[in-house]
Each structure stands twice: as C-alpha cells, then as structure tokens.
Design a protein around this motif. Structure first.
Motif, PDB file in Angstrom:
ATOM      1  N   GLU A 155       0.841  -1.185   0.000  1.00  0.00           N
ATOM      2  CA  GLU A 155       0.000   0.000   0.000  1.00  0.00           C
ATOM      3  C   GLU A 155       0.884   1.245   0.000  1.00  0.00           C
ATOM      4  OE1 GLU A 155      -3.161   0.224  -0.382  1.00  0.00           O
ATOM      5  OE2 GLU A 155      -3.529  -1.942  -0.347  1.00  0.00           O
ATOM      6  N   PRO A 156       0.485   2.277  -0.720  1.00  0.00           N
ATOM      7  CA  PRO A 156       1.289   3.502  -0.748  1.00  0.00           C
ATOM      8  C   PRO A 156       1.259   4.225   0.591  1.00  0.00           C
ATOM      9  CG  PRO A 156      -0.802   3.848  -1.866  1.00  0.00           C
ATOM     10  CD  PRO A 156      -0.719   2.371  -1.556  1.00  0.00           C
ATOM     11  N   ARG A 157       2.289   5.007   0.815  1.00  0.00           N
ATOM     12  CA  ARG A 157       2.343   5.823   2.022  1.00  0.00           C
ATOM     13  C   ARG A 157       1.414   7.021   1.842  1.00  0.00           C
ATOM     14  NH1 ARG A 157       7.961   8.509   3.264  1.00  0.00           N
ATOM     15  NH2 ARG A 157       7.261   9.756   1.483  1.00  0.00           N
ATOM     16  N   VAL A 158       0.560   7.283   2.811  1.00  0.00           N
ATOM     17  CA  VAL A 158      -0.450   8.330   2.726  1.00  0.00           C
ATOM     18  C   VAL A 158      -0.007   9.525   3.563  1.00  0.00           C
ATOM     19  CG1 VAL A 158      -2.872   8.931   3.105  1.00  0.00           C
ATOM     20  CG2 VAL A 158      -2.249   6.604   2.415  1.00  0.00           C
ATOM     21  N   THR A 159      -0.012  10.711   2.943  1.00  0.00           N
ATOM     22  CA  THR A 159       0.298  11.958   3.640  1.00  0.00           C
ATOM     23  C   THR A 159      -0.845  12.930   3.398  1.00  0.00           C
ATOM     24  OG1 THR A 159       2.665  11.621   3.281  1.00  0.00           O
ATOM     25  CG2 THR A 159       1.942  13.834   3.899  1.00  0.00           C
ATOM     26  N   ALA A 160      -1.396  13.489   4.463  1.00  0.00           N
ATOM     27  CA  ALA A 160      -2.491  14.453   4.369  1.00  0.00           C
ATOM     28  C   ALA A 160      -1.970  15.846   4.695  1.00  0.00           C
ATOM     29  CB  ALA A 160      -3.624  14.066   5.313  1.00  0.00           C
ATOM     30  N   LEU A 161      -2.234  16.794   3.793  1.00  0.00           N
ATOM     31  CA  LEU A 161      -1.837  18.179   3.984  1.00  0.00           C
ATOM     32  C   LEU A 161      -3.068  18.973   4.420  1.00  0.00           C
ATOM     33  CD1 LEU A 161       0.307  18.643   0.734  1.00  0.00           C
ATOM     34  CD2 LEU A 161       1.015  17.730   2.953  1.00  0.00           C
ATOM     35  N   SER A 162      -2.994  19.532   5.596  1.00  0.00           N
ATOM     36  CA  SER A 162      -4.119  20.287   6.152  1.00  0.00           C
ATOM     37  C   SER A 162      -3.738  21.751   6.265  1.00  0.00           C
ATOM     38  CB  SER A 162      -4.510  19.740   7.530  1.00  0.00           C
ATOM     39  OG  SER A 162      -4.896  18.374   7.441  1.00  0.00           O
ATOM     40  N   GLY A 163      -4.706  22.625   5.954  1.00  0.00           N
ATOM     41  CA  GLY A 163      -4.447  24.058   6.021  1.00  0.00           C
ATOM     42  C   GLY A 163      -5.602  24.878   5.499  1.00  0.00           C
TER      43      GLY A 163
ATOM     44  N   ILE B  84       0.014   9.863  -6.384  1.00  0.00           N
ATOM     45  CA  ILE B  84      -1.307  10.388  -6.711  1.00  0.00           C
ATOM     46  C   ILE B  84      -1.632  11.462  -5.675  1.00  0.00           C
ATOM     47  CG2 ILE B  84      -3.771   9.868  -6.914  1.00  0.00           C
ATOM     48  CD1 ILE B  84      -3.057   7.010  -7.600  1.00  0.00           C
ATOM     49  N   VAL B  85      -2.127  12.605  -6.153  1.00  0.00           N
ATOM     50  CA  VAL B  85      -2.527  13.687  -5.253  1.00  0.00           C
ATOM     51  C   VAL B  85      -3.998  13.977  -5.517  1.00  0.00           C
ATOM     52  CG1 VAL B  85      -2.050  16.019  -4.452  1.00  0.00           C
ATOM     53  CG2 VAL B  85      -0.195  14.633  -5.408  1.00  0.00           C
ATOM     54  N   SER B  86      -4.788  14.056  -4.449  1.00  0.00           N
ATOM     55  CA  SER B  86      -6.227  14.288  -4.591  1.00  0.00           C
ATOM     56  C   SER B  86      -6.702  15.307  -3.553  1.00  0.00           C
ATOM     57  CB  SER B  86      -6.997  12.969  -4.425  1.00  0.00           C
ATOM     58  OG  SER B  86      -6.716  12.376  -3.168  1.00  0.00           O
ATOM     59  N   THR B  87      -7.815  15.956  -3.889  1.00  0.00           N
ATOM     60  CA  THR B  87      -8.431  16.933  -2.986  1.00  0.00           C
ATOM     61  C   THR B  87      -9.892  16.579  -2.796  1.00  0.00           C
ATOM     62  OG1 THR B  87      -9.023  18.428  -4.793  1.00  0.00           O
ATOM     63  CG2 THR B  87      -6.871  18.743  -3.762  1.00  0.00           C
ATOM     64  N   SER B  88     -10.465  17.078  -1.684  1.00  0.00           N
ATOM     65  CA  SER B  88     -11.788  16.610  -1.317  1.00  0.00           C
ATOM     66  C   SER B  88     -12.582  17.671  -0.561  1.00  0.00           C
ATOM     67  CB  SER B  88     -11.667  15.338  -0.465  1.00  0.00           C
ATOM     68  OG  SER B  88     -12.893  14.970   0.125  1.00  0.00           O
ATOM     69  N   HIS B  89     -13.852  17.366  -0.387  1.00  0.00           N
ATOM     70  CA  HIS B  89     -14.746  18.170   0.428  1.00  0.00           C
ATOM     71  C   HIS B  89     -14.352  18.112   1.909  1.00  0.00           C
ATOM     72  CE1 HIS B  89     -18.391  20.241   1.548  1.00  0.00           C
ATOM     73  NE2 HIS B  89     -18.851  19.221   2.255  1.00  0.00           N
ATOM     74  N   ASP B  90     -13.523  17.145   2.285  1.00  0.00           N
ATOM     75  CA  ASP B  90     -13.098  17.019   3.689  1.00  0.00           C
ATOM     76  C   ASP B  90     -11.952  17.968   4.041  1.00  0.00           C
ATOM     77  OD1 ASP B  90     -10.861  15.920   2.487  1.00  0.00           O
ATOM     78  OD2 ASP B  90     -11.235  13.879   3.189  1.00  0.00           O
ATOM     79  N   ARG B  91     -11.618  18.930   3.126  1.00  0.00           N
ATOM     80  CA  ARG B  91     -10.645  20.000   3.340  1.00  0.00           C
ATOM     81  C   ARG B  91      -9.195  19.526   3.284  1.00  0.00           C
ATOM     82  NH1 ARG B  91     -13.343  23.244   8.542  1.00  0.00           N
ATOM     83  NH2 ARG B  91     -15.505  23.222   7.762  1.00  0.00           N
TER      84      ARG B  91
ATOM     85  N   VAL C 102      -5.739  17.681   1.441  1.00  0.00           N
ATOM     86  CA  VAL C 102      -4.981  17.327   0.239  1.00  0.00           C
ATOM     87  C   VAL C 102      -4.208  16.056   0.587  1.00  0.00           C
ATOM     88  CG1 VAL C 102      -3.244  18.050  -1.421  1.00  0.00           C
ATOM     89  CG2 VAL C 102      -4.762  19.759  -0.361  1.00  0.00           C
ATOM     90  N   VAL C 103      -4.486  14.967  -0.108  1.00  0.00           N
ATOM     91  CA  VAL C 103      -3.893  13.667   0.221  1.00  0.00           C
ATOM     92  C   VAL C 103      -2.885  13.275  -0.850  1.00  0.00           C
ATOM     93  CG1 VAL C 103      -4.329  11.204   0.540  1.00  0.00           C
ATOM     94  CG2 VAL C 103      -5.874  12.893   1.560  1.00  0.00           C
ATOM     95  N   VAL C 104      -1.689  12.885  -0.415  1.00  0.00           N
ATOM     96  CA  VAL C 104      -0.629  12.422  -1.317  1.00  0.00           C
ATOM     97  C   VAL C 104      -0.418  10.939  -1.075  1.00  0.00           C
ATOM     98  CG1 VAL C 104       1.763  12.701  -2.047  1.00  0.00           C
ATOM     99  CG2 VAL C 104       0.457  14.692  -1.241  1.00  0.00           C
ATOM    100  N   LEU C 105      -0.587  10.124  -2.108  1.00  0.00           N
ATOM    101  CA  LEU C 105      -0.308   8.689  -2.054  1.00  0.00           C
ATOM    102  C   LEU C 105       1.034   8.448  -2.722  1.00  0.00           C
ATOM    103  CD1 LEU C 105      -3.823   7.339  -3.157  1.00  0.00           C
ATOM    104  CD2 LEU C 105      -2.986   7.711  -0.824  1.00  0.00           C
ATOM    105  N   ASP C 106       2.030   8.085  -1.943  1.00  0.00           N
ATOM    106  CA  ASP C 106       3.406   7.950  -2.434  1.00  0.00           C
ATOM    107  C   ASP C 106       3.703   6.478  -2.716  1.00  0.00           C
ATOM    108  OD1 ASP C 106       6.019   8.251  -3.097  1.00  0.00           O
ATOM    109  OD2 ASP C 106       6.721   8.743  -1.085  1.00  0.00           O
ATOM    110  N   PHE C 107       3.967   6.159  -3.986  1.00  0.00           N
ATOM    111  CA  PHE C 107       4.302   4.787  -4.391  1.00  0.00           C
ATOM    112  C   PHE C 107       5.807   4.554  -4.454  1.00  0.00           C
ATOM    113  CE2 PHE C 107       0.029   5.402  -5.883  1.00  0.00           C
ATOM    114  CZ  PHE C 107      -0.577   4.159  -5.795  1.00  0.00           C
ATOM    115  N   ALA C 108       6.595   5.618  -4.350  1.00  0.00           N
ATOM    116  CA  ALA C 108       8.044   5.498  -4.561  1.00  0.00           C
ATOM    117  C   ALA C 108       8.820   5.404  -3.265  1.00  0.00           C
ATOM    118  CB  ALA C 108       8.551   6.683  -5.375  1.00  0.00           C
ATOM    119  N   GLY C 109       8.156   5.412  -2.126  1.00  0.00           N
ATOM    120  CA  GLY C 109       8.871   5.390  -0.865  1.00  0.00           C
ATOM    121  C   GLY C 109       9.683   4.128  -0.655  1.00  0.00           C
ATOM    122  N   GLY C 110      10.931   4.290  -0.211  1.00  0.00           N
ATOM    123  CA  GLY C 110      11.781   3.145   0.086  1.00  0.00           C
ATOM    124  C   GLY C 110      12.518   2.561  -1.091  1.00  0.00           C
TER     125      GLY C 110
END
Length: 661
Positions: free
Chosen positions: A334-342, A635-642, A644-652
C-alpha cells in the motif's frame, strides 16, 4: 534414439516426444531450444552460436546426422528404407583416405552387434544384415520382401518420414560462429539496443491504434527484458555487452519513453578545440594546452552518468507497486499516505509539478506546498471574491540564478480569471513562494469551472454555457464559443501546430473539446470557431474531460468513463466501476495509465490498454473527491473534507522519483 548419440540407429522408441529424422533436402526440425536460447531465434540476433540444427534448411549436398548436431556430405550417408527391417547399402570403393576404420576388426564386429540389439524385441528377431568381407561394402543386405513386412505399429514413434540418415565416415562437424562478438563493440551495442527498443505507436495515431498499441507495447517490453537477460547468459562476452550502460538506457527509453530530466543546472560545455591544434599527420593527438577559461558561475559540471540498469530495475519495481489488485504479487503493498491540512473549507482543485503542489479552495485562497516536504510555502488570499474552482501553473528555476519563476492562472465563482506572477527570493524547492496578480480577465456571466493553458492560449469555461479563448501573450479575448444548452463543466485543449500560420495546410491553431451538463461534448476549432463534431453517449451530464491527441476521455454523472476518437466521434471503450459521479480524470499517454476520482470517495487506477482496474484506493478521503492528479510516483487528490492527500508509491526505493517525471 531417445537423445543418445550412436554411429547409426534403427528406430526411435515410442517415448521419444520429438524426432529429428527427415528426408534429404527437407528443412531440419528445430532442436530443443532450452540450451540454444529459443527466444533469440526469432529476434534480429538469431542463434548466438549457429549450428546445422539451427538452420531452416541444409544445402542439398549435406545431410543432418540423426542424433547429433553435425552434418556430412550426402554421398557419405547410409539410409534406412521405409520399414523396420532391411538396410540400404552405399557402395564405396576402397581408398587410402576413406573408411579408415574398416580395417579395424573390433570396430567391424561391434557394429552388427549394436544393430542387433537396437532392432531386436521379444521374441528375438534375427538381424536382416550379414557382414560381408568379400567386397568393398561393409554390409550386404539380405533379400527382403518389404510388402510382406508387418505394418508400422507405433514402435518407431512419430517420424517425419520413415527414413533416417546415418553416417559411417568420421564426422565433419560445423563449428558455430559468434557473430556478435566479432563485430566492433559499437555495432554490437547498437544491435542489442535495437533488440530492446520496441516501437510505441505515435501519439498522433488514431485513438484505436493508440489503445491497441498500449497493450502490445506492454507485451513487447516484457519480451525485451527476457531477451536481454537471455543475452547475459550466453557467455562472458555477451554478459559484458548486455550489461553495458548504453544498452540499459535504450531499454529504459524503449519502455518508458525519453530519459528523465535531471534536477540540475545546465551542463557547461567548453568551447571546441581549434582545428589548428590538431595535426592530421600524427596517429595520436597532441596534448591540449590547459584551459585557463574559468567555469561560469551559472554553470555546473555535468553530473555523473546514471546507472541505467539500476534505474530500470527501480522503475520496474515502482510500476509493479501500482498493480495492487487481488492476486498480484504486490497486492499487499500500500502507498504511504500523507495528508496536507491548512484550508478552512473544501479543496476544489489542484495542480502539481516536480517540486510543488498548488491548491484552490472554497475558502477563496490559493496555497503552495512543497511536494517532498509537505511544507506550506505560500498562501494567496483576498484576491478572489468567491471560491477558487480551477487553476493551472508553471514554476521553474532560472538557469542563471536558480530562483523559481513562473505564472499562475485561477478561475473562480466570482466569474473572473486571474493571471498571477510567481517567484521566490532565493533558490531551493522549499523557498517561500510569492505571488502578485498581473491581470484579471472578465467576460464570463457565471462561475469559471475549468481552465486549460498551453503556449498560445488560455481557455476557460463557465456556468454561462460559454467557452472563452484568450491569447496568452496579450491576455486579450480571442474568441467565444457557444453551443451548449447547460453549464460547461470541463474543457480539454489540444495544442496546434504553432510553427505556421493559423489554419494552414500543415496543421491547426488548436482545438478545444467541451463537456457540459447537457450530456454533450463538442469539439471546436479555435481558428475558425466552428463546431467540428458533437459527441453523444452518456446518459447524464458530463463532469470532467481529458483530451490527448486523438483520445478524448470523459467522466459523467452516470458513473461511467468513456473513451472516444476525436477524429471519428466513435466511442471506443466504456469503463464501469464507480458508484457515483466521476468528478476528475488524469491520463498519461506514455504509461497508458488513467486515474479517476469520484463522489463515491474512491480513486481508481485503470490500464487504458486493457480497460481493467489496476488498483482501487478507498478511505483516503472521508467525503466527495473533487480533483486528482498523478505522476510516475504519486497520486494527489483533494476533497470536500478539506484535505490534500498524497499517495506515495516510490517510498523506500532509494531513488528520487523526480527522475521519472
């Protein structure tokens, strides 16, 4: 024979699956290919070591030895007639150089005994041959009535013909020639590079050809990888050639396209050496005088050569991570998930480059983030009086200073399009980003829902059912396109041939495809403003669109994704799987990968060549997904939940994924 090598043989046991008996002059049956690298037999290289069994046919004066990989002259062979018994004699005159073994008593007595053993079966049958010392032939046949012999009952196996080729004189073996290593290394490397460079269909080809080419290219690249691994197993010389960095660079380019852009300053190249320094009469060039020219401050030395074999291996591992469908070897990864909040409200749109992410929100602000660090680098608020619904940007380092410079275009529910200047005060990907509005483009009577930008045009669409085309250099309105009966939710832009005059015979000045809530798509010509074609096929209104060469991909409120040909208007494929409105699409023609986002809170990765789903990402967002973008590593996506989510497939993987962008 069962693979055993004798001077002659009488029959083939039924258990032998493949028989190499043949009639004189007929093509030889391809031998067991495991040891001869059969994958190379159909390639441009042919067999690495050519033998008679690797030939499609033999010259008429040669015969293939049954049970051996050698050939002899036709007149030096003895053949068995079409029956299990009997023998045909080739008469030979005695000579000093011929039949050197005929005077050897042990050898002459051994041959009939071997024949008896091979031809006997319970009850023991008497050999039909008798040894004759009285003439120049070795054997004298008995008189046999072949018509009275029992029919063949499978004891001979599956023969090509009831005739086998044997030899009596010493074998004249044909030695193989390793052609590849006899060539100059440059030519040998070029041959291997061509072997590993499958041809990808041109992006300008018809949409149906592009779709078929995506699937075919995946098969060809897999075969190319197997070929290079086989080449490395032939010999030490082949291993060195097939391990060359240039060969693996060709393999990388053949599979994934042009080499990646290196994140470095331009390479400094010293001026060429004057011709007067070189003496053409000398076999060796004289030593050049030391170069006293200082290295320009804006230039840096060329980076070390990339290890293309390691880069190929890493990129292949990265691609396999994307295929997280059940049953695959990477299903648990599974990709590493990072959420950007602001942002303080829904995040409607995003764009990202090799270094930055820029997002627009319902909170009327635009934010800039560092792609790798996730740090917030800038916030631009107070310019728009409504939600920021769409945006495009360019931000690149200057060659002379390394400072980032670029521009940003945003569209808002306040009915305006704003053009911004972007810059940083010092070099570095995490340097704070500043922005200032350069111009405001007015004219739409409703919220600006989507934007597209190329080197010549800025195209915007709106709730007012109109599409406006602006000149990028002057920021003036070029044309307004009208024809939809509902809001135009999305547009796609195909850049034209800008080297000539608009609309000349060599190309067009760009085309626009628009997707509307009225359920229709319209293809427009920018130069004439005319409608080229109307597409109908979705059951409900359209929400998003992608336009690449002849391919048009649309997403709709009917939960379907359709793939169209811009040239013919035909719907080539329909992708079904989403359970709610398909809100955003992103497509990469190089990899054939399509990413879609939906109000069903999922992101799906599709293989456009086969139409199958590679991966479904759920639960990355807790509400409707509004936008999605991707590159080779994320993959970077945005949503109604405010968020910004980054799905990183290249980690490691131990390599900067920017090399693959």
């Amino acid at each position: 024979m069962n693979g055993q090598q004798f001077f002659f043989t009488a029959s083939t046991p039924p258990s032998t699956p493949t028989n190499r008996l043949r009639r004189r002059g007929s093509p030889a049956v391809t031998p067991n290919s495991t040891a001869r690298f059969s994958r190379l037999l159909t390639s441009v290289l042919g067999s690495p070591f050519l033998t008679t069994t690797d030939m499609a046919s033999l010259p008429p004066h040669l015969d293939l030895i049954d049970g051996d990989d050698t050939a002899v002259l036709h007149e030096e062979t003895v053949t068995r007639p079409p029956s299990l018994y009997g023998f045909e004699v080739v008469q030979r005159e005695d000579g000093e150089d011929d039949w050197p073994f005929k005077r050897s008593s042990p050898f002459r007595s051994l041959i009939p005994r071997i024949w008896d053993v091979l031809s006997s079966s319970p009850p023991r049958r008497q050999s039909p041959l008798s040894y004759n010392y009285s003439n120049s032939s070795i054997w004298a046949p008995k008189q046999i009535d072949y018509a009275q012999l029992a029919p063949l009952d499978g004891e001979e196996g599956e023969l090509v013909d009831d005739e086998a080729c044997f030899f009596c004189p010493p074998v004249r073996a044909l030695t193989g020639i390793d052609i590849l290593t006899l060539l100059p290394p440059e030519l040998a490397l070029q041959i291997l590079a061509l072997l590993l460079s499958p041809v990808r269909p041109s992006p300008q080809a018809a949409a149906s050809t592009v779709l078929a080419g995506i699937a075919d290219h995946a098969i060809e690249t897999t075969a190319s990888l197997q070929a290079i691994l086989a080449c490395r197993s032939v010999s030490r010389k082949w291993f060195r050639l097939a391990s060359d960095n240039a060969v693996w660079r060709a393999a990388f380019v053949g599979r994934w396209g042009p080499p990646p852009r290196l994140p470095c300053a331009p390479i400094y190249e010293p001026p060429p050496t004057p011709r007067s320094v070189l003496d053409p009469r000398m076999k060796k060039l004289p030593a050049l005088p030391p170069d006293e020219t200082p290295l320009p401050a804006s230039m840096t030395p060329a980076p070390l050569t990339l290890d293309w074999c390691a880069l190929y291996r890493t990129r292949l591992a990265l691609d396999r991570r994307w295929e997280g469908v059940p049953g695959s070897e990477n299903a648990q990864w599974e990709p590493r998930v990072t959420a950007l909040s602001g942002h303080a409200d829904s995040v409607y749109c995003l764009e990202f480059s090799r270094t930055h992410i820029i997002t627009g929100s319902r909170d009327r602000s635009v934010k800039v983030w560092g792609l790798r660090s996730g740090r917030l680098l800038g916030t631009f608020a107070g310019r728009h009086r409504g939600s920021v619904l769409c945006l495009k940007f360019e931000l690149e380092p200057e060659a002379s200073t390394g400072l980032l410079r670029g521009f940003l275009v945003t569209g808002s529910s306040d009915c305006t399009v704003r053009v911004w200047d972007l810059w940083t005060e010092h070099a570095g990907e995490d340097a704070p980003v500043h922005a200032e509005v350069r111009a405001v483009l007015r004219g739409h009577g409703g919220g600006v829902l989507d934007l597209r930008v190329d080197e010549r045009w800025i195209v915007s669409c709106s709730k007012d059912a109109a599409i406006r085309v602006w000149a990028r250099d002057t920021l003036t309105l070029h044309r307004t396109l009208r024809g939809h009966e509902g809001p135009v939710n999305a547009v796609g832009l195909q850049s034209g041939d800008y080297s000539g005059e608009a609309g000349d015979e060599y190309g067009h000045s760009g085309r626009v495809v628009s997707a509307s809530g009225d359920g229709k798509m319209i293809l427009w010509d920018i130069a004439s403003g005319e409608r080229v074609r109307t597409f109908e096929g979705h059951d409900r209104g359209l929400a998003c669109i992608e336009f690449k060469e002849d391919l048009i991909i649309s997403g709709s409120n009917d939960c379907k994704i359709k793939i169209w040909s811009a040239a013919t208007g035909a719907c080539l494929r329909t992708l079904v799987g989403h359970e709610a409105l398909v809100r955003a699409l992103a497509f990469d023609a190089q990899s054939g990968r399509l990413v879609s986002a939906s109000y069903d809170k999922s992101v799906r990765v599709w293989d456009l060549g086969t139409g199958r789903v590679l991966r479904i990402v759920r639960d990355s967002h807790t509400s409707h997904i509004f936008d999605v973008k991707f590159d080779a590593g994320r993959i970077v996506s945005t949503s109604h939940d405010r968020k910004v989510v980054v799905l990183d497939f290249a980690g490691g993987l131990g390599v900067d994924s920017a090399l693959f962008v």
